[in-house]
Design a protein around this motif. Sequence first.
Motif, PDB file in Angstrom:
ATOM      1  N   ASP A  38       0.368  -3.864   3.021  1.00 11.75           N
ATOM      2  CA  ASP A  38       1.056  -2.990   1.998  1.00 11.75           C
ATOM      3  C   ASP A  38       0.993  -1.679   1.953  1.00 11.75           C
ATOM      4  O   ASP A  38       1.787  -0.985   1.387  1.00 11.75           O
ATOM      5  CB  ASP A  38      -0.148  -3.458   0.677  1.00 11.75           C
ATOM      6  N   GLU A  39      -0.041  -0.864   2.380  1.00 14.05           N
ATOM      7  CA  GLU A  39      -0.009   0.488   2.831  1.00 14.05           C
ATOM      8  C   GLU A  39       1.024   1.256   3.370  1.00 14.05           C
ATOM      9  O   GLU A  39       1.493   2.225   3.362  1.00 14.05           O
ATOM     10  CB  GLU A  39      -1.372   0.997   3.235  1.00 14.05           C
ATOM     11  N   ASP A  40       1.605   0.238   4.487  1.00 14.54           N
ATOM     12  CA  ASP A  40       2.819   0.952   5.166  1.00 14.54           C
ATOM     13  C   ASP A  40       4.113   0.862   4.326  1.00 14.54           C
ATOM     14  O   ASP A  40       4.822   1.930   4.266  1.00 14.54           O
ATOM     15  CB  ASP A  40       2.728  -0.213   6.423  1.00 14.54           C
ATOM     16  N   ALA A  42       3.975   1.261   1.312  1.00 11.72           N
ATOM     17  CA  ALA A  42       3.767   2.380   0.099  1.00 11.72           C
ATOM     18  C   ALA A  42       4.126   3.741   0.907  1.00 11.72           C
ATOM     19  O   ALA A  42       4.579   4.552   0.131  1.00 11.72           O
ATOM     20  CB  ALA A  42       2.385   2.095  -0.441  1.00 11.72           C
ATOM     21  N   ARG A  43       3.539   3.679   2.287  1.00 10.12           N
ATOM     22  CA  ARG A  43       3.712   5.076   2.786  1.00 10.12           C
ATOM     23  C   ARG A  43       5.159   5.385   3.058  1.00 10.12           C
ATOM     24  O   ARG A  43       5.759   6.429   2.854  1.00 10.12           O
ATOM     25  CB  ARG A  43       3.110   4.935   4.258  1.00 10.12           C
ATOM     26  N   ASP A 423       1.460  -1.848  -5.658  1.00  7.26           N
ATOM     27  CA  ASP A 423       1.219  -2.483  -4.405  1.00  7.26           C
ATOM     28  C   ASP A 423       1.926  -3.611  -3.937  1.00  7.26           C
ATOM     29  O   ASP A 423       1.857  -4.418  -3.142  1.00  7.26           O
ATOM     30  CB  ASP A 423      -0.405  -2.549  -3.966  1.00  7.26           C
ATOM     31  N   SER A 559       0.826  -7.042  10.255  1.00  6.75           N
ATOM     32  CA  SER A 559       1.151  -5.658  11.073  1.00  6.75           C
ATOM     33  C   SER A 559       1.020  -5.731  12.330  1.00  6.75           C
ATOM     34  O   SER A 559       1.661  -4.522  12.848  1.00  6.75           O
ATOM     35  CB  SER A 559       0.514  -4.807  10.206  1.00  6.75           C
TER      36      SER A 559
END
Length: 567
Positions: A38-40, A42-43, A423, A559
Motif C-alpha cells: 500500500d505504501e508503495d 501511495a508513494r 490507502d 512486494s
Amino acid sequence: MELSRYDTSAFFDEMFDPERRPRTGCELLARTLSSLPDEDLARRQRAAERSLLHAGITFNVYGHERGTEKILPFDLVPRVVPAREWATIERGLAQRTRALNLFIDDVYHARRIVAAGIIPGEIVESATSYLPGCRGLDPPQGVWCHITGTDLVRDGDGQYYVLEDNLRCPSGVSYVLHNRTVMKRTFPRVFQASRVRPVDAYPSELLRVLQNVRPRGIATPTVVVLTPGPYNSAYSEHSFLAQQMGVELVESRDLTVRDGFLWMRTTRGMARVDVIYRRMDDTFLDPTVFRRDSMLGIPGLMNVVRAGRVTLANAPGTGVADDKVVYAYVPAIIRYYLGETPILPNVPTYLCFDDKQREHVLSNLHKLVVKAANESGGYGMIIGPQASAAERAAFADHIRANPRNYIAQPLLALSQVPTLIGDFLEGRHVDLRPYILHGGDDIFVLPGGLTRVALKKGSYVVNSSQGGGSKDTWVLADDSSGHSNNSNHSSPSNNSNSSSQSNSSSPSNNSSPSNNSSPSNNSSPSNNSSPSNNSSPSNSSSPPNNSNSSSPSNNSNRSNSKEAQAC
C-alpha cells in the motif's frame, strides 16, 4: 495492495469482469497493483502529483473561495481500452465528426436539412450558440469543426454512448499529454509491456491540421494560438499547446486588422497572421459582429475571415451543433448526410419543448437527469435521484418557464475504474473525452483521450470544476497486450486511421420510430419534429443495467516479487 476488498457489484468495471478476472489487456496491470504494498502505491501517487505541480498543469475555477488556480487531481491507476473496442470508437467518432461538420455548413447556407423536415428550423435558430453573423461563411475546405472533444460514457450494459459533443473550444488535451508522461515514469515496464498506443503526436497533428486549412495562396502559413489571457480557466493549456507547436501565443491586444489582413505585433514589426487556433468564445471574437461589449475581440476580424484571408479554428458558429437539444437529432443527422447507421448511439433523450415529453419529465423528475441546453462544466443540471424534493420542484419551475432550454436523460450506471482513495482502491465513475482533428483531407482521432473521474463516492459528476479528476487512458495496440511481463515490445506507430479494423460492437440498425414521447436515440425523428427512441428505457426511466456481482480475487503476489520491483 489488497484487491479482495475492491467491489464491482453494482457497476460495469473497466478493469475486472464479473467472473473476477482482469479484462483484456489489464492482466499485467492488475498483477502489478496486487503485488505492490500500500505504501508503495501511495508513494508513487504523491510523486505523480508533484510532477504535475512542477509542470504547472493547473486550471482556474472562477469564484472559488480559496483562489482561482488549482491542480487537476490525478489518479495513477489508468483506464485500459482494448484495441477492438477502440477501433469501434474511432470509426464512430470520425463518422460523427463528418456528419456534424456537414450539418454546421448546411445550417449556415442552404438549410437543406430543415427543408427536409429532419430538424425544425426553430430549434436551430433558437439555439443560443447559433450565430446569424456566420450565415454564408465559407471556411477553407469546408471545415468548421477542426478540433472536437466528444464525451463518451459506458452504461451497465457495457455499451458506449455519446453523452455530448464539444465543438467550440474543447479543453483538456494537455492533461492527456502530461498524464501520459507521468504514467511512463510511474509504471515504465508495465506501460511498455502493455504496448500502449502513443499520444505524443497530438501537437504535431494539430499543427498539421491548422496549416492544412490555411487561406488559399499561402505556402507557409503563420499560425497563432489566441487566448483570452492568464485569467482564463485553461490558460496553462493554451500556453502549453503553443509551445509544443512552436507558434506564438497571442492575446487580442497583439493583433490588429489593417488593409484587409490580420497582423501581429512583434519585436521585429508587424507580421501577417494566416491561421488562428482560437481558445476564446465565439461571441467575443469581433465586437463589430457579435458582442458589442467584448473587450477581448479584434474589431474587423470577421471581415478578414469572410474574405478568406485568415482561418479561424474552430470556425465561429460551431456551437450550434453541440446544443444539447440539437444533440438529440445527431443520429438523424448522420443518416441524412452520410446515409449510414450511427456507430455510437446517443443516450436516450427527452426534449422538454415537446408537450408530451415535458409532462413525462416533470412526472419522473426523481428518476431523471435534467440539463440546460447550453451549460457545461456540471452547471445548469439536476440529478433527480440525488436531489431533494425542494430542489426538484425549483428545477421543474425552470423547465416550465423555458422548456426549449432543457433536455432530460435517464441516470446511467456509469462504468467505474479502480481509484486510489486513501490507502485502498475503490471504484469511481468515469467518462472519456477523445479528441478528434479534422483538417479536410482526413480525420485524426487521438488514440486515448481524457478519462475524467468523479472522485467523490457516489458522484456521477466528473467535471474538474465540480471536484473531478483525471486518469491516463491506455489504448492497446492489440488485444494480446498486457498478458506477460515481456517488456521488449516497442511502441507502435501513431496511426489513427484504423477504419479497416473490424467493428464487432456497432449498434444495430434501428427502424423508424413511432410517433410517441419516448426519448431519442438512433432513430430518425417523427413528424412531430421530436426525436424518439426505439429502445425506450424501462419503467424506472433508466436503460438496462447488467450489474457485476463479484469482486476481483486477491492476488497473492507481494512486494518482494520481481514484478513489483521492476514495474
